[in-house]
Write an enzyme that holds these catalytic residues in place. Structure first.
Site, short mmCIF file in Angstrom:
data_model
loop_
_atom_site.label_atom_id
_atom_site.label_comp_id
_atom_site.label_asym_id
_atom_site.label_seq_id
_atom_site.Cartn_x
_atom_site.Cartn_y
_atom_site.Cartn_z
N SER A 109 -15.74 -0.42 -26.99
CA SER A 109 -15.94 -0.50 -28.44
C SER A 109 -14.71 -1.11 -29.08
CB SER A 109 -16.15 0.91 -28.98
OG SER A 109 -16.02 0.91 -30.38
N SER A 110 -14.91 -1.76 -30.23
CA SER A 110 -13.76 -2.35 -30.94
C SER A 110 -12.83 -1.28 -31.50
CB SER A 110 -14.25 -3.24 -32.08
OG SER A 110 -15.00 -2.49 -33.00
N CYS A 111 -13.27 -0.02 -31.55
CA CYS A 111 -12.39 1.03 -32.11
C CYS A 111 -11.28 1.43 -31.15
CB CYS A 111 -13.19 2.24 -32.56
SG CYS A 111 -13.86 3.17 -31.20
N TYR A 138 -13.26 9.38 -29.63
CA TYR A 138 -14.18 8.41 -28.99
C TYR A 138 -13.38 7.23 -28.43
CZ TYR A 138 -17.90 4.85 -28.82
OH TYR A 138 -18.78 3.86 -28.44
N LYS A 142 -13.02 5.73 -24.59
CA LYS A 142 -13.35 4.35 -24.23
C LYS A 142 -12.14 3.65 -23.60
CE LYS A 142 -17.70 3.97 -25.19
NZ LYS A 142 -18.65 3.68 -24.10
N HIS A 181 -24.72 4.45 -37.64
CA HIS A 181 -23.77 3.45 -38.13
C HIS A 181 -24.27 2.88 -39.47
CE1 HIS A 181 -22.54 3.41 -33.81
NE2 HIS A 181 -21.36 3.36 -34.38
O1 GFB Z 1 -20.77 1.86 -39.22
P1 GFB Z 1 -19.72 2.86 -39.50
O2 GFB Z 1 -20.11 4.29 -39.44
O3 GFB Z 1 -18.59 2.52 -38.47
O4 GFB Z 1 -19.11 2.62 -40.98
P2 GFB Z 1 -17.01 2.28 -38.39
C1 GFB Z 1 -18.66 1.36 -41.40
C2 GFB Z 1 -18.27 1.40 -42.85
O5 GFB Z 1 -19.46 1.50 -43.64
C3 GFB Z 1 -17.38 2.58 -43.28
C4 GFB Z 1 -19.32 2.50 -44.64
O6 GFB Z 1 -16.42 2.12 -44.20
C5 GFB Z 1 -18.38 3.51 -43.97
O7 GFB Z 1 -17.77 4.36 -44.94
N1 GFB Z 1 -20.65 3.02 -45.00
C6 GFB Z 1 -21.26 2.88 -46.19
C7 GFB Z 1 -21.49 3.72 -44.22
N2 GFB Z 1 -22.44 3.50 -46.23
C8 GFB Z 1 -22.62 4.02 -44.99
C9 GFB Z 1 -23.69 4.76 -44.40
O8 GFB Z 1 -24.70 5.08 -45.00
N3 GFB Z 1 -23.53 5.12 -43.08
C10 GFB Z 1 -22.40 4.79 -42.38
N4 GFB Z 1 -22.31 5.17 -41.09
N5 GFB Z 1 -21.37 4.12 -42.93
C11 GFB Z 1 -17.48 3.39 -36.09
C12 GFB Z 1 -16.84 4.42 -35.24
O9 GFB Z 1 -16.62 3.17 -37.15
O10 GFB Z 1 -17.64 2.15 -35.44
C13 GFB Z 1 -17.39 4.45 -33.89
O11 GFB Z 1 -16.92 5.67 -35.88
C14 GFB Z 1 -17.73 3.11 -33.30
O12 GFB Z 1 -16.44 5.07 -33.10
C15 GFB Z 1 -18.35 2.15 -34.27
O13 GFB Z 1 -16.59 2.51 -32.79
C16 GFB Z 1 -18.48 0.76 -33.74
O14 GFB Z 1 -16.83 0.84 -38.12
O15 GFB Z 1 -16.23 2.80 -39.54
#
Ligand code: GFB
Length: 324
Positions: A109-111, A138, A142, A181
């Site tokens: 993952s990119s994280c 996480y 990874k 996500h």
């Molecule tokens: O997709 P997401 O959960 O992944 O969130 P991350 C990306 C951005 O979208 C964050 C915003 O800034 C969230 O606050 N966001 C806005 C939302 N509305 C929403 C919503 O309804 N749902 C979600 N989920 N986000 C993940 C990691 O980080 O990326 C994992 O937690 C994994 O470990 C994944 O690596 C690829 O990019 O922030």
């Protein structure tokens, strides 16, 4: 081993990436795809995984099984994320080695990259700074997966490779309202708002974070491409202790821009409201995927076309969506 009896195990074939791999590999000649369900095999159980490998005569593994989730799920269930991912990857990689599986592809993952890594992030940024706290457990799991692959290569001469996808989306994603996500979360919210004529849709955070997105069919194609690269070519582009390859689209956008594109794709015409009490996570995550591009691979989907494709799939499968 002749090419005609190559047995390829897709670990995690019911997940978003594993099912995309299955769609692309199942019609290839000379391959027998091996899969197993969670009910049949608990991948966190070392004894069960060893017995499975001993019985199956596997030649290649795509390690796409993982506990995954969005920012809220990672922040809420950190123990599940670190424990399950460490166990799954350690069990599969060790069992593959014990049963003389020479080739394996691990999906990360990119994280894994530091929160404030220079952008776009290239492979060398690994382990150069602190991680994003919302998904640190996480990410540590990874990173351990990459280091497992490298260690078995260095100690036992295995050919275990790793690919690091940027944020993925597409068919078979998890559309849970909280644990998903951002793309599946917002697609579902916009769709339901359109159907119910709701005046506004809430977007988590400030809308300012920048993210790069890749359609899962592109990720599956890239994974198969990297798995099948000639070993000398792969080794020319990596080092024994920096062996992973980034997989991205090369384009990022703000969460606010993403939300507007999802509104357009779903046909929602109400307002967008930002909830600043929710975390933003990393300020920006754009991968440098030039290494993969120099190895003759390019993505196929742009974001809007990929979202439209995913929305068609979402509507066609609305009654059986995965929501974990
Ligand atoms: O997709 P997401 O959960 O992944 O969130 P991350 C990306 C951005 O979208 C964050 C915003 O800034 C969230 O606050 N966001 C806005 C939302 N509305 C929403 C919503 O309804 N749902 C979600 N989920 N986000 C993940 C990691 O980080 O990326 C994992 O937690 C994994 O470990 C994944 O690596 C690829 O990019 O922030």
């Amino acid at each position: 081993m002749s090419a005609s009896n190559m047995r390829v195990f897709i670990a995690g074939h019911r997940g978003m990436v594993g099912s995309a791999l299955l769609r692309q590999l199942e019609n290839q000649e000379n391959l027998t795809i091996v899969t197993t369900t969670r009910a049949e095999l608990d991948l966190t159980n070392q004894h069960a995984v060893n017995a499975f490998f001993a019985a199956q005569q596997i030649d290649q593994v795509y390690l796409a099984a993982a506990k995954v989730g969005g920012i809220h799920a990672n922040n809420t269930y950190p123990a599940d994320f670190i424990y399950q991912n460490l166990m799954i990857e350690a069990n599969i990689i060790e069992a593959a080695h014990q049963n003389d599986v020479q080739k394996l592809l691990f999906l990360g993952s990119s994280c894994i990259y530091p929160k404030f890594a220079e952008q776009p992030m290239n492979e060398d940024a690994l382990l150069t700074g602190i991680l994003e706290p919302t998904n640190e457990p996480y990410a540590i799991a990874k990173i351990a997966g990459i280091k497992l692959c490298e260690s078995y290569n260095r100690q036992y001469g295995r050919d275990y490779r790793s690919v690091m996808p940027t944020n993925l989306y597409g068919p078979e994603d998890n559309f849970h309202p909280d644990n998903s996500h951002v793309i599946p979360g917002l697609m579902r919210r916009f769709h339901e708002a359109k159907v119910s004529n709701a005046p506004e849709v809430v977007i988590w955070g400030s809308g300012k974070p920048l993210r790069e997105f890749l359609h899962v069919d592109d990720m599956a194609a890239a994974s198969i491409h990297v798995m099948n690269l000639d070993q000398a070519l792969y080794q020319n582009h990596t080092t024994p202790m920096l062996s992973h390859i980034n997989v991205g689209s090369g384009v990022d956008c703000s969460i606010s821009e993403l939300a507007q594109t999802i509104a357009k794709v779903t046909g929602y015409q109400g307002s967008l409201v930002f909830d600043a009490t929710k975390p933003d996570g990393s300020p920006r995550k754009l991968m440098d995927s030039s290494k993969l591009w120099s190895l003759d691979w390019q993505p196929n989907y742009d974001l809007e076309r990929g979202l439209a494709h995913t929305y068609e799939w979402f509507k066609a499968n609305a009654l059986t969506l995965r929501m974990a």
